[in-house]
Motif scaffolding. Structure first.
Motif, PDB file in Angstrom:
ATOM      1  N   UNK A   1       0.799  -1.222   0.000  1.00 33.01           N
ATOM      2  CA  UNK A   1       0.000   0.000   0.000  1.00 33.01           C
ATOM      3  C   UNK A   1       0.834   1.277   0.000  1.00 33.01           C
ATOM      4  N   UNK A   2       2.146   1.137   0.145  1.00 30.90           N
ATOM      5  CA  UNK A   2       2.998   2.313   0.241  1.00 30.90           C
ATOM      6  C   UNK A   2       3.345   2.840  -1.143  1.00 30.90           C
ATOM      7  N   UNK A   3       2.326   3.012  -1.944  1.00 31.07           N
ATOM      8  CA  UNK A   3       2.521   3.416  -3.335  1.00 31.07           C
ATOM      9  C   UNK A   3       1.395   4.363  -3.735  1.00 31.07           C
ATOM     10  N   UNK A   4       1.684   5.428  -4.486  1.00 31.10           N
ATOM     11  CA  UNK A   4       0.637   6.396  -4.839  1.00 31.10           C
ATOM     12  C   UNK A   4      -0.190   5.933  -6.043  1.00 31.10           C
ATOM     13  N   UNK A   5      -1.121   5.036  -5.825  1.00 25.03           N
ATOM     14  CA  UNK A   5      -1.991   4.592  -6.904  1.00 25.03           C
ATOM     15  C   UNK A   5      -2.774   5.786  -7.457  1.00 25.03           C
ATOM     16  N   UNK A   6      -2.861   5.864  -8.766  1.00 26.73           N
ATOM     17  CA  UNK A   6      -3.574   7.000  -9.367  1.00 26.73           C
ATOM     18  C   UNK A   6      -5.038   7.018  -8.959  1.00 26.73           C
ATOM     19  N   UNK A   7      -5.647   5.841  -8.966  1.00 26.81           N
ATOM     20  CA  UNK A   7      -7.071   5.750  -8.624  1.00 26.81           C
ATOM     21  C   UNK A   7      -7.227   4.809  -7.437  1.00 26.81           C
TER      22      UNK A   7
ATOM     23  N   UNK B   1      -3.679  12.266   0.369  1.00 22.05           N
ATOM     24  CA  UNK B   1      -3.137  12.177  -0.992  1.00 22.05           C
ATOM     25  C   UNK B   1      -2.906  13.560  -1.576  1.00 22.05           C
ATOM     26  N   UNK B   2      -2.005  13.616  -2.554  1.00 27.46           N
ATOM     27  CA  UNK B   2      -1.718  14.890  -3.213  1.00 27.46           C
ATOM     28  C   UNK B   2      -2.988  15.463  -3.831  1.00 27.46           C
ATOM     29  N   UNK B   3      -3.075  16.778  -3.840  1.00 28.07           N
ATOM     30  CA  UNK B   3      -4.258  17.440  -4.396  1.00 28.07           C
ATOM     31  C   UNK B   3      -4.416  17.173  -5.882  1.00 28.07           C
ATOM     32  N   UNK B   4      -3.314  16.845  -6.557  1.00 37.98           N
ATOM     33  CA  UNK B   4      -3.373  16.572  -7.998  1.00 37.98           C
ATOM     34  C   UNK B   4      -3.850  15.146  -8.292  1.00 37.98           C
ATOM     35  N   UNK B   5      -3.876  14.283  -7.266  1.00 38.24           N
ATOM     36  CA  UNK B   5      -4.357  12.915  -7.461  1.00 38.24           C
ATOM     37  C   UNK B   5      -5.876  12.913  -7.579  1.00 38.24           C
ATOM     38  N   UNK B   6      -6.408  11.874  -8.226  1.00 41.18           N
ATOM     39  CA  UNK B   6      -7.866  11.776  -8.328  1.00 41.18           C
ATOM     40  C   UNK B   6      -8.458  11.559  -6.938  1.00 41.18           C
ATOM     41  N   UNK B   7      -9.695  11.965  -6.774  1.00 39.72           N
ATOM     42  CA  UNK B   7     -10.356  11.835  -5.482  1.00 39.72           C
ATOM     43  C   UNK B   7     -10.511  10.364  -5.088  1.00 39.72           C
ATOM     44  N   UNK B   8     -10.363  10.090  -3.805  1.00 37.57           N
ATOM     45  CA  UNK B   8     -10.624   8.742  -3.294  1.00 37.57           C
ATOM     46  C   UNK B   8     -12.107   8.443  -3.462  1.00 37.57           C
TER      47      UNK B   8
END
Length: 426
Positions: A71-77, A201-208
């Motif tokens: 889980x220590x990875x910034x999944x896009x979605x 999450x970063x603001x540029x990432x898609x919403x959870x």
């Protein structure tokens, strides 16, 4: 001839051939591992030839280290699917417990003047429910079918007399009542703990995206506790009225009257989809509009029975389901985390199966303390077989509370092999 004793090995984690964790002679208390005798393929001596004691604490430490790396990875979605198991940690009931509560509802206890009367047994016999299992969904389906084809007859038990349709509505009201869960204290509120972490999450990432099969308001309460905004498909005006277009809205910050070229997204915003309805949803008969009402006359919920699949094709459930499928089809690093979902809903399983088979950028994580039990659904057993072959699927024996407490920060992941999966529904 001496009978050979089968060794009782139990999976705590599966993530491909090289990342599995099994323990021998394991014992669990309320879903938590409390004792073992051995950890498979783990050394019993350290580098200095000292004994390493195989304990439940050590097994849990190894398990959490592996899934933290996953889980220590910034999944896009990032998509979550929450089932009944996620509510049980904070007072929600299992289907078996709901069966027992229904049984109490129709029990006339023994008195000095009269014998005990098991009204629930009389009801089951009247609709020809002869199964031995305590399946409330199957019983409600049987009651509906009996009413439809044999008529809405009256049933007597003791001094009581009610029509089958009244009994069905009583059971529905009982389910709604038992799914009305008070907000837990902050120190024991896993929904709050998890939201606090994933909304960083970063603001540029898609919403959870959070999809839940539960009727309760725990995610709404958690959003309030962490000062987050849940975009739930309802208007921001009163009465709050449902329309699918509201899921396409977002919240951005604009400084003064100067418009920036790039959107400045507000933090702590997520999408909440309640696939089976909610205890505070109501359909207005005169207009057909769906609104949020803290005290609805009749809550808009998909109750557990066979007809729930037909209900899912009506609004607002069709809109929710369509968006669930759409999110799983995004072919650019999508992770679905299933928490406390038993894989017993055919339409949900079909969407997950399609994503596993057709979307190479899709990953699946299953958090369920009972995923390796014999009583697990056939679909969950099929996924377990495939999880042993591919790192695209992670299965973890963990309660929701412990998972929320150990959920880590997020990084990027690498591509792995594709497998074909065919889920077999029970």
């Amino acid at each position: 001839m001496v009978n050979e004793v089968k060794e009782s090995w139990k999976y705590l984690l599966i993530n491909g051939k090289s990342k599995t964790l099994e323990v021998k002679d394991s014992e669990f208390d309320k879903g938590k591992l409390v004792s073992i005798s051995e950890i498979r393929n783990h050394p019993k001596k350290d580098s200095e030839d000292r004994d390493i004691e195989h304990t439940a604490d050590l097994a849990n430490e190894i398990k959490r280290k592996v899934y933290k790396e996953f889980f220590q990875k910034p999944f896009k979605n990032l998509v979550f699917l929450s089932g009944a198991g996620s509510s049980m940690d904070v007072g929600g009931l299992s289907m078996w417990q709901l069966w027992e509560e229904t049984k109490k509802l129709y029990l006339i206890e023994k008195t000095e003047e009269a014998e005990e009367v098991d009204g629930f047994k009389i009801i089951r016999e009247k609709v020809n429910y002869i199964a031995d299992d305590t399946n409330l969904e199957a019983l409600l389906s049987q009651i509906e079918g009996f009413c439809k084809f044999s008529g809405d007859c009256e049933i007597e038990w003791g001094i009581n007399k009610k029509k089958l349709s009244e009994i069905k509505e009583e059971i529905f009201n009982l389910i709604k009542s038992k799914c009305t869960i008070p907000t837990p204290p902050k120190e024991a509120f896993p929904h709050k703990v998890l939201l606090e972490k994933v909304l960083q999450r970063k603001q540029t990432s898609s919403r959870v995206k959070v999809f839940t099969l539960n009727y309760d308001l725990l995610f709404e309460d958690a959003a309030t506790a962490v000062n987050a905004v849940a975009i739930d498909g309802f208007s921001f005006t009163f009465p709050r009225t449902f329309s699918g277009r509201y899921f396409d809205y977002d919240i951005v910050q604009r400084e003064g009257s100067k418009l920036k070229e790039e959107d400045n997204f507000v933090q702590r915003v997520f999408h909440l989809h309640k696939l089976h309805g909610s205890i505070n949803w109501e359909r207005i008969e005169e207009t057909g509009c769906i609104v949020i009402n803290d005290k609805p006359k009749k809550a808009l919920m998909v109750y557990p029975r066979e007809a729930k699949y037909e209900d899912s094709y009506e609004q607002p459930f069709f809109e929710m389901m369509a968006r669930f499928q759409r999110n799983l089809r995004l072919n650019d690093d999508t992770l679905l985390v299933c928490i406390g979902y038993s894989f017993n809903d055919k339409h949900i399983n079909a969407a997950i199966e399609e994503a596993l088979n057709q979307n190479p950028g899709f990953r699946l994580a299953i958090i369920d303390p009972g995923f390796d039990n014999e009583s697990a659904s056939n679909s969950l057993k099929t996924i377990k077989e495939n999880a042993l072959q591919t790192e695209r699927i992670l299965m973890v024996s963990e309660t929701f509370t412990d998972f929320a407490n150990h959920f880590p920060e997020i990084k990027t992941y690498e591509n792995v092999q594709q497998v074909t999966i065919n889920l077999k529904n029970d």
